[in-house]
Design a protein around this motif. Structure first.
Motif, PDB file in Angstrom:
ATOM      1  N   GLU A 213      -0.695  70.754 125.346  1.00 47.87           N
ATOM      2  CA  GLU A 213      -1.880  69.928 125.217  1.00 47.87           C
ATOM      3  C   GLU A 213      -2.494  69.774 126.539  1.00 47.87           C
ATOM      4  N   SER A 214      -1.581  69.507 127.774  1.00 47.88           N
ATOM      5  CA  SER A 214      -2.023  69.009 129.103  1.00 47.88           C
ATOM      6  C   SER A 214      -2.789  69.974 129.694  1.00 47.88           C
ATOM      7  N   VAL A 215      -1.927  71.249 129.794  1.00 45.07           N
ATOM      8  CA  VAL A 215      -2.438  72.306 130.487  1.00 45.07           C
ATOM      9  C   VAL A 215      -3.278  73.492 129.644  1.00 45.07           C
ATOM     10  N   LEU A 216      -2.889  73.780 128.587  1.00 39.51           N
ATOM     11  CA  LEU A 216      -3.741  74.762 127.548  1.00 39.51           C
ATOM     12  C   LEU A 216      -5.016  74.071 126.793  1.00 39.51           C
ATOM     13  N   GLY A 217      -4.715  72.618 126.688  1.00 38.12           N
ATOM     14  CA  GLY A 217      -5.907  71.988 125.740  1.00 38.12           C
ATOM     15  C   GLY A 217      -5.705  72.057 124.551  1.00 38.12           C
ATOM     16  N   ALA A 218      -4.495  72.431 124.012  1.00 41.75           N
ATOM     17  CA  ALA A 218      -4.102  72.447 122.779  1.00 41.75           C
ATOM     18  C   ALA A 218      -4.326  70.930 122.034  1.00 41.75           C
ATOM     19  N   ALA A 219      -4.685  70.742 120.876  1.00 43.12           N
ATOM     20  CA  ALA A 219      -4.671  69.316 119.914  1.00 43.12           C
ATOM     21  C   ALA A 219      -3.132  69.135 119.740  1.00 43.12           C
ATOM     22  N   GLY A 220      -2.430  69.952 119.821  1.00 45.42           N
ATOM     23  CA  GLY A 220      -0.765  69.642 119.459  1.00 45.42           C
ATOM     24  C   GLY A 220       0.074  71.030 119.680  1.00 45.42           C
ATOM     25  N   SER A 221       1.203  71.015 118.923  1.00 43.97           N
ATOM     26  CA  SER A 221       2.098  72.215 119.213  1.00 43.97           C
ATOM     27  C   SER A 221       3.082  72.053 117.995  1.00 43.97           C
ATOM     28  N   PHE A 222       3.566  73.358 117.607  1.00 44.42           N
ATOM     29  CA  PHE A 222       4.499  73.545 116.882  1.00 44.42           C
ATOM     30  C   PHE A 222       5.825  73.965 117.712  1.00 44.42           C
TER      31      PHE A 222
ATOM     32  N   MET B  68       7.864  84.308 132.987  1.00 44.22           N
ATOM     33  CA  MET B  68       8.574  82.951 133.158  1.00 44.22           C
ATOM     34  C   MET B  68       7.632  81.830 133.203  1.00 44.22           C
ATOM     35  N   VAL B  69       7.871  80.800 132.389  1.00 44.25           N
ATOM     36  CA  VAL B  69       7.141  79.672 132.323  1.00 44.25           C
ATOM     37  C   VAL B  69       8.053  78.670 132.861  1.00 44.25           C
ATOM     38  N   LEU B  70       9.512  78.459 132.539  1.00 51.78           N
ATOM     39  CA  LEU B  70      10.348  77.457 133.127  1.00 51.78           C
ATOM     40  C   LEU B  70      11.512  78.120 133.560  1.00 51.78           C
ATOM     41  N   ASP B  71      11.987  77.687 134.716  1.00 55.66           N
ATOM     42  CA  ASP B  71      13.228  78.232 134.967  1.00 55.66           C
ATOM     43  C   ASP B  71      14.081  77.110 135.532  1.00 55.66           C
ATOM     44  N   ALA B  72      15.054  76.597 134.775  1.00 58.78           N
ATOM     45  CA  ALA B  72      15.867  75.553 134.974  1.00 58.78           C
ATOM     46  C   ALA B  72      17.293  75.881 135.205  1.00 58.78           C
ATOM     47  N   ALA B  73      18.116  75.060 135.705  1.00 62.33           N
ATOM     48  CA  ALA B  73      19.600  75.567 135.794  1.00 62.33           C
ATOM     49  C   ALA B  73      20.221  75.603 134.399  1.00 62.33           C
ATOM     50  N   ASP B  74      19.854  75.195 133.341  1.00 64.97           N
ATOM     51  CA  ASP B  74      20.466  75.372 132.077  1.00 64.97           C
ATOM     52  C   ASP B  74      19.588  76.137 131.179  1.00 64.97           C
ATOM     53  N   ALA B  75      18.385  76.652 131.528  1.00 66.24           N
ATOM     54  CA  ALA B  75      17.514  77.065 130.392  1.00 66.24           C
ATOM     55  C   ALA B  75      16.507  77.989 131.025  1.00 66.24           C
ATOM     56  N   LEU B  76      15.811  78.727 130.352  1.00 66.57           N
ATOM     57  CA  LEU B  76      14.680  79.349 130.701  1.00 66.57           C
ATOM     58  C   LEU B  76      13.631  79.404 129.693  1.00 66.57           C
ATOM     59  N   ALA B  77      12.370  79.517 130.022  1.00 64.26           N
ATOM     60  CA  ALA B  77      11.424  79.469 128.897  1.00 64.26           C
ATOM     61  C   ALA B  77      10.413  80.657 129.566  1.00 64.26           C
ATOM     62  N   PHE B  78       9.701  81.563 128.433  1.00 60.35           N
ATOM     63  CA  PHE B  78       9.078  82.495 128.811  1.00 60.35           C
ATOM     64  C   PHE B  78       8.174  82.802 127.533  1.00 60.35           C
ATOM     65  N   LEU B  79       6.968  83.587 127.925  1.00 59.28           N
ATOM     66  CA  LEU B  79       6.075  83.816 126.903  1.00 59.28           C
ATOM     67  C   LEU B  79       6.614  84.696 125.883  1.00 59.28           C
ATOM     68  N   ASP B  80       6.271  84.683 124.824  1.00 61.71           N
ATOM     69  CA  ASP B  80       6.621  85.505 123.443  1.00 61.71           C
ATOM     70  C   ASP B  80       5.927  86.731 123.626  1.00 61.71           C
ATOM     71  N   THR B  81       6.478  87.742 123.546  1.00 62.01           N
ATOM     72  CA  THR B  81       5.593  89.108 123.352  1.00 62.01           C
ATOM     73  C   THR B  81       4.868  89.311 122.387  1.00 62.01           C
ATOM     74  N   ARG B  82       4.972  88.693 121.278  1.00 64.88           N
ATOM     75  CA  ARG B  82       4.298  88.832 119.970  1.00 64.88           C
ATOM     76  C   ARG B  82       3.839  87.190 119.609  1.00 64.88           C
ATOM     77  N   PRO B  83       3.028  86.571 120.387  1.00 68.29           N
ATOM     78  CA  PRO B  83       2.542  85.377 120.149  1.00 68.29           C
ATOM     79  C   PRO B  83       1.942  85.018 119.079  1.00 68.29           C
ATOM     80  N   LEU B  84       2.148  83.947 118.446  1.00 75.15           N
ATOM     81  CA  LEU B  84       1.049  83.344 117.399  1.00 75.15           C
ATOM     82  C   LEU B  84      -0.223  83.268 118.000  1.00 75.15           C
ATOM     83  N   PHE B  85      -0.498  82.278 119.178  1.00 75.24           N
ATOM     84  CA  PHE B  85      -1.323  82.190 119.850  1.00 75.24           C
ATOM     85  C   PHE B  85      -1.100  82.136 121.346  1.00 75.24           C
ATOM     86  N   LYS B  86      -2.148  82.547 122.237  1.00 73.55           N
ATOM     87  CA  LYS B  86      -1.695  82.452 123.574  1.00 73.55           C
ATOM     88  C   LYS B  86      -1.025  81.337 124.144  1.00 73.55           C
TER      89      LYS B  86
END
Length: 142
Positions: A79-88, A24-42
């Motif tokens: 960007e802020s936590v993983l130090g990525a230059a951006g996101s897709f 789990m990455v985010l646990d909100a009342a209306d949504a969840l976010a979690f790591l993809d098991t087959r990630p393009l990138f970590k």
């Protein structure tokens, strides 16, 4: 529109109910976010509404703002936590949608990371007039 039986056998509904493990990455009342098991990138994260909706067009209008606010926060964290230059940030509706539960991919990106835009051929309009006609058809439907 949500269908109470639509989530039966849905991998993401199982994660939401706690019947299937996920990082789990985010646990909100209306949504969840979690790591993809087959990630393009970590750090590649999937954002899903808690309610089972198959596509973006099924998500109620009143849920759009909150849902995409979560996507924006995740994109910022790349960007802020993983130090990525951006996101897709991407979503498929039916075609190429591996799990029929609305989900947004939020993927950290860096220059020369090997991801080359979209993975399908581009098609040009035959003329400016053809492009204008497509724009008009879409504009008229909105």
């Amino acid at each position: 529109m949500s269908d109470s039986g639509a989530g039966k056998g849905c991998v993401f509904c199982e994660i939401i109910k706690g019947d299937r493990a996920a990082h789990m990455v985010l646990d909100a009342a209306d949504a969840l976010a979690f790591l993809d098991t087959r990630p393009l990138f970590k750090g590649h994260t999937l954002l899903v509404p808690r309610e089972h909706y198959e596509t973006l067009t099924d998500l109620p209008e009143e849920a759009l703002g909150s849902f995409f606010a979560h996507a924006r926060r995740l994109a910022g964290a790349m960007e802020s936590v993983l130090g990525a230059a951006g996101s897709f940030v991407a979503m498929n509706n039916r075609i190429s949608q591996s799990v029929p539960h609305l989900h947004v991919h939020v993927v950290p990106r860096n220059p020369k990371d090997g991801l080359r835009g979209f993975f399908w051929p581009r098609h040009k309009y035959a003329s400016d007039a053809e492009a204008a006609e497509y724009a008009e058809r879409l504009r008229a439907s909105l």
